[in-house]
Design a protein around this motif. Sequence first.
Motif, PDB file in Angstrom:
ATOM      1  N   SER A 194       0.830  -1.206   0.000  1.00 14.70           N
ATOM      2  CA  SER A 194       0.000   0.000   0.000  1.00 14.70           C
ATOM      3  C   SER A 194       0.866   1.258   0.000  1.00 14.70           C
ATOM      4  CB  SER A 194      -0.925  -0.001   1.222  1.00 14.70           C
ATOM      5  OG  SER A 194      -1.642   1.210   1.312  1.00 14.70           O
ATOM      6  N   VAL A 195       1.898   1.271   0.849  1.00 13.95           N
ATOM      7  CA  VAL A 195       2.811   2.426   0.925  1.00 13.95           C
ATOM      8  C   VAL A 195       3.500   2.659  -0.420  1.00 13.95           C
ATOM      9  CG1 VAL A 195       4.986   3.246   1.938  1.00 13.95           C
ATOM     10  CG2 VAL A 195       3.223   2.255   3.404  1.00 13.95           C
ATOM     11  N   THR A 196       3.989   1.571  -1.030  1.00 17.97           N
ATOM     12  CA  THR A 196       4.714   1.685  -2.296  1.00 17.97           C
ATOM     13  C   THR A 196       3.783   2.092  -3.429  1.00 17.97           C
ATOM     14  OG1 THR A 196       6.216  -0.040  -1.518  1.00 17.97           O
ATOM     15  CG2 THR A 196       6.274   0.476  -3.859  1.00 17.97           C
ATOM     16  N   ALA A 197       2.569   1.539  -3.444  1.00 16.15           N
ATOM     17  CA  ALA A 197       1.596   1.884  -4.492  1.00 16.15           C
ATOM     18  C   ALA A 197       1.249   3.376  -4.431  1.00 16.15           C
ATOM     19  CB  ALA A 197       0.340   1.041  -4.336  1.00 16.15           C
ATOM     20  N   LYS A 198       1.149   3.926  -3.219  1.00 14.85           N
ATOM     21  CA  LYS A 198       0.828   5.357  -3.075  1.00 14.85           C
ATOM     22  C   LYS A 198       1.935   6.224  -3.653  1.00 14.85           C
ATOM     23  CE  LYS A 198      -2.226   5.007   0.944  1.00 14.85           C
ATOM     24  NZ  LYS A 198      -2.374   5.250   2.405  1.00 14.85           N
ATOM     25  N   LYS A 199       3.195   5.810  -3.445  1.00 16.72           N
ATOM     26  CA  LYS A 199       4.314   6.573  -4.004  1.00 16.72           C
ATOM     27  C   LYS A 199       4.270   6.536  -5.528  1.00 16.72           C
ATOM     28  CE  LYS A 199       7.525   6.061  -0.126  1.00 16.72           C
ATOM     29  NZ  LYS A 199       8.831   5.540   0.333  1.00 16.72           N
ATOM     30  N   SER A 200       3.984   5.368  -6.084  1.00 16.16           N
ATOM     31  CA  SER A 200       3.911   5.234  -7.538  1.00 16.16           C
ATOM     32  C   SER A 200       2.741   6.047  -8.096  1.00 16.16           C
ATOM     33  CB  SER A 200       3.759   3.760  -7.911  1.00 16.16           C
ATOM     34  OG  SER A 200       3.704   3.598  -9.302  1.00 16.16           O
ATOM     35  N   SER A 204       2.628   9.099 -10.784  1.00 18.67           N
ATOM     36  CA  SER A 204       1.743   9.054 -11.959  1.00 18.67           C
ATOM     37  C   SER A 204       0.929  10.336 -12.066  1.00 18.67           C
ATOM     38  CB  SER A 204       0.806   7.851 -11.868  1.00 18.67           C
ATOM     39  OG  SER A 204       1.507   6.647 -11.988  1.00 18.67           O
ATOM     40  N   HIS A 205       0.451  10.809 -10.911  1.00 23.28           N
ATOM     41  CA  HIS A 205      -0.327  12.048 -10.887  1.00 23.28           C
ATOM     42  C   HIS A 205       0.525  13.229 -11.343  1.00 23.28           C
ATOM     43  CE1 HIS A 205      -3.349  14.908  -9.575  1.00 23.28           C
ATOM     44  NE2 HIS A 205      -2.427  15.554  -8.873  1.00 23.28           N
ATOM     45  N   GLU A 288      12.502  16.519 -16.844  1.00 21.98           N
ATOM     46  CA  GLU A 288      11.624  16.324 -15.689  1.00 21.98           C
ATOM     47  C   GLU A 288      10.750  15.081 -15.875  1.00 21.98           C
ATOM     48  OE1 GLU A 288       8.430  18.850 -12.944  1.00 21.98           O
ATOM     49  OE2 GLU A 288       9.376  19.793 -14.685  1.00 21.98           O
ATOM     50  N   LYS A 289      10.271  14.895 -17.108  1.00 21.82           N
ATOM     51  CA  LYS A 289       9.440  13.732 -17.386  1.00 21.82           C
ATOM     52  C   LYS A 289      10.238  12.437 -17.216  1.00 21.82           C
ATOM     53  CE  LYS A 289       6.467  11.698 -20.942  1.00 21.82           C
ATOM     54  NZ  LYS A 289       5.973  11.793 -22.336  1.00 21.82           N
ATOM     55  N   GLU A 290      11.454  12.403 -17.752  1.00 18.03           N
ATOM     56  CA  GLU A 290      12.299  11.213 -17.614  1.00 18.03           C
ATOM     57  C   GLU A 290      12.621  10.931 -16.149  1.00 18.03           C
ATOM     58  OE1 GLU A 290      15.710  11.994 -19.991  1.00 18.03           O
ATOM     59  OE2 GLU A 290      14.615  11.844 -21.903  1.00 18.03           O
ATOM     60  N   ASN A 291      12.857  11.989 -15.381  1.00 19.10           N
ATOM     61  CA  ASN A 291      13.154  11.843 -13.951  1.00 19.10           C
ATOM     62  C   ASN A 291      11.980  11.222 -13.203  1.00 19.10           C
ATOM     63  OD1 ASN A 291      14.680  12.248 -11.512  1.00 19.10           O
ATOM     64  ND2 ASN A 291      13.416  14.035 -11.101  1.00 19.10           N
ATOM     65  N   LEU A 292      10.776  11.739 -13.470  1.00 23.34           N
ATOM     66  CA  LEU A 292       9.586  11.202 -12.804  1.00 23.34           C
ATOM     67  C   LEU A 292       9.300   9.769 -13.255  1.00 23.34           C
ATOM     68  CD1 LEU A 292       7.199  14.304 -12.962  1.00 23.34           C
ATOM     69  CD2 LEU A 292       8.272  13.357 -10.917  1.00 23.34           C
ATOM     70  N   GLU A 293       9.475   9.496 -14.546  1.00 28.26           N
ATOM     71  CA  GLU A 293       9.227   8.142 -15.064  1.00 28.26           C
ATOM     72  C   GLU A 293      10.202   7.131 -14.462  1.00 28.26           C
ATOM     73  OE1 GLU A 293       7.285   9.007 -19.480  1.00 28.26           O
ATOM     74  OE2 GLU A 293       9.452   8.736 -19.270  1.00 28.26           O
ATOM     75  N   SER A 294      11.480   7.538 -14.309  1.00 27.35           N
ATOM     76  CA  SER A 294      12.470   6.619 -13.738  1.00 27.35           C
ATOM     77  C   SER A 294      12.168   6.337 -12.268  1.00 27.35           C
ATOM     78  CB  SER A 294      13.880   7.186 -13.903  1.00 27.35           C
ATOM     79  OG  SER A 294      14.044   8.379 -13.163  1.00 27.35           O
ATOM     80  N   LYS A 295      11.706   7.358 -11.549  1.00 27.38           N
ATOM     81  CA  LYS A 295      11.351   7.152 -10.143  1.00 27.38           C
ATOM     82  C   LYS A 295      10.118   6.260 -10.020  1.00 27.38           C
ATOM     83  CE  LYS A 295      13.382  11.382  -8.243  1.00 27.38           C
ATOM     84  NZ  LYS A 295      13.140  12.674  -7.566  1.00 27.38           N
ATOM     85  N   LYS A 296       9.151   6.479 -10.902  1.00 28.57           N
ATOM     86  CA  LYS A 296       7.961   5.629 -10.885  1.00 28.57           C
ATOM     87  C   LYS A 296       8.341   4.175 -11.193  1.00 28.57           C
ATOM     88  CE  LYS A 296       3.348   4.980 -12.807  1.00 28.57           C
ATOM     89  NZ  LYS A 296       3.545   3.529 -12.986  1.00 28.57           N
ATOM     90  N   SER A 297       9.209   3.989 -12.182  1.00 26.02           N
ATOM     91  CA  SER A 297       9.664   2.645 -12.518  1.00 26.02           C
ATOM     92  C   SER A 297      10.378   1.995 -11.338  1.00 26.02           C
ATOM     93  CB  SER A 297      10.606   2.715 -13.726  1.00 26.02           C
ATOM     94  OG  SER A 297      11.139   1.445 -14.027  1.00 26.02           O
ATOM     95  N   PHE A 298      11.139   2.798 -10.612  1.00 26.05           N
ATOM     96  CA  PHE A 298      11.849   2.308  -9.419  1.00 26.05           C
ATOM     97  C   PHE A 298      10.861   1.755  -8.397  1.00 26.05           C
ATOM     98  CE2 PHE A 298      13.642   3.016  -5.194  1.00 26.05           C
ATOM     99  CZ  PHE A 298      14.921   2.503  -5.319  1.00 26.05           C
ATOM    100  N   TYR A 299       9.809   2.517  -8.099  1.00 21.08           N
ATOM    101  CA  TYR A 299       8.820   2.059  -7.110  1.00 21.08           C
ATOM    102  C   TYR A 299       7.960   0.916  -7.653  1.00 21.08           C
ATOM    103  CZ  TYR A 299      10.144   5.944  -4.151  1.00 21.08           C
ATOM    104  OH  TYR A 299      10.862   6.810  -3.362  1.00 21.08           O
ATOM    105  N   ASP A 300       7.751   0.885  -8.960  1.00 24.84           N
ATOM    106  CA  ASP A 300       7.044  -0.260  -9.546  1.00 24.84           C
ATOM    107  C   ASP A 300       7.865  -1.538  -9.369  1.00 24.84           C
ATOM    108  OD1 ASP A 300       4.970   1.360 -10.292  1.00 24.84           O
ATOM    109  OD2 ASP A 300       5.600   1.570 -12.388  1.00 24.84           O
ATOM    110  N   ASN A 301       9.192  -1.417  -9.489  1.00 27.09           N
ATOM    111  CA  ASN A 301      10.069  -2.570  -9.274  1.00 27.09           C
ATOM    112  C   ASN A 301      10.030  -3.026  -7.813  1.00 27.09           C
ATOM    113  OD1 ASN A 301      10.858  -2.682 -11.927  1.00 27.09           O
ATOM    114  ND2 ASN A 301      12.782  -1.604 -11.620  1.00 27.09           N
TER     115      ASN A 301
END
Length: 447
Positions: A194-200, A204-205, A288-301
């Motif tokens: 739940s914690v990780t999904a909220k970060k992702s 996304s938002h 900025e988009k690449e930075n956010l996408e890489s962080k999202k991918s990190f939390y998805d992993n």
Amino acid sequence: MKLYTLKAIADHFNTFTFISRARRIEDNTIEITFDKQSSYFFNMTRGHSFVYKAPSQRPLQGYNAPFDILLHSLLSGSRLLNVEVPNDDRILRFTIAPKSSYKDKIIYLQLEFTGKNTNAILIDENEVIIEALRHIDANSSFRIIRPGMELLSIPPYKRNEEKKEIPNIDTYLEEKYTEIQSKKLQEMKKQKLSVTAKKSQKLSHLLSKLPNEEDLEKEEQKYKSYANLILANLYQIKPYDTKLNTYDFEGKEISIKLPKNIKVNRLSDYFFNLAKRAKSKARNIHIEKENLESKKSFYDNIYYALKQAKEPYELELLVPKRGKSQRKKEKLKEGELFWIEDYKVMVGRNSNENQKLLSLAKSNDIWMHTREIPGSHVIIRTDKQNLPDTVIEAAAKLCVDFSTDQPGDYLVDYTKRKFVKIQEGSNVEYDKYQTISVRKDGIEIRE
């Protein structure tokens, strides 16, 4: 705790002759090791106490309260004289001869499985409290639990339970451990997912709110046009005007809302600055988009790795609790910070963070990266110490988990930071390295 269970436990413990070690491993859990080989655990959580058997465990943190110091000094290395269930009540009482005593002296460890007043109490031979896991004052109970106070008896407890035979108490307590671990794993997994999904979701938002380059370019042209129109019509703008009604350079009517608290002769500068900001943002929005996408991918992993985790330790490693000590509250501006057996482990979430971690690392720190696939750089702060293999293995697993969500067998190379040469960006060359193999589980893996 059922009476027949407590009695079976007491009978079994009477087959041991001494206590090798006694310590607290969690806030409410005590580990006692008998005869240097068998570890038993007593979870003294209020309203949910139980006993189980498992391999010896590393404490989650250092416990140094008076109770912990006395538990260790009085019980470790002591002779075990007797274990009983007094008055067929909810108590397990150990009679012990401490190793440190100068003469024949006995003490008692009394484990009380009494609902909200569940407790572990050290008592001397005169029934005076030496120390307790929990202190209880007169406002909470008629039985005051404090050092120096006489320990009063527990009121009689009427039992209405069916007696059962336990063929093998060790098997029973090991099964209890498996049951508890399974339940604990599911509860922890649910919370950490739940914690990780909220970060992702938050990332996304933020991604969905990013303006596109084309809109920013239109915004730049709009503000430039406003600035030029204001310059062309400066003579007719009064200090108290809130808008400028005029015609654009193509002869169309236009109304420009004027900002408050800006002098008339500075209005054009205001809009020119807005145009510059829009132009700069358009030029850098992809970063900025690449930075956010890489962080999202990190939390998805991380989310994927949490779903695959089979032990609470793995969950705690991926999404640790907030550290109680100031040291463990430390955060990184770039990257994620983890603690593995008190070693500081830093993980980059994208190329920029990988570069930053390389610059922060000291020459004898350990650098690691998955071989032949792009992904996170991992830095282990060594302070010039030799790392235990368990730390290398856990950090390598983090490296794989945060570099890919695909199951399979991966190789992770690691070496000292001084043997890593930066080529371009976060691309590196390295030598004098070692390699560890890591398996990332998943439904596609077949033995």
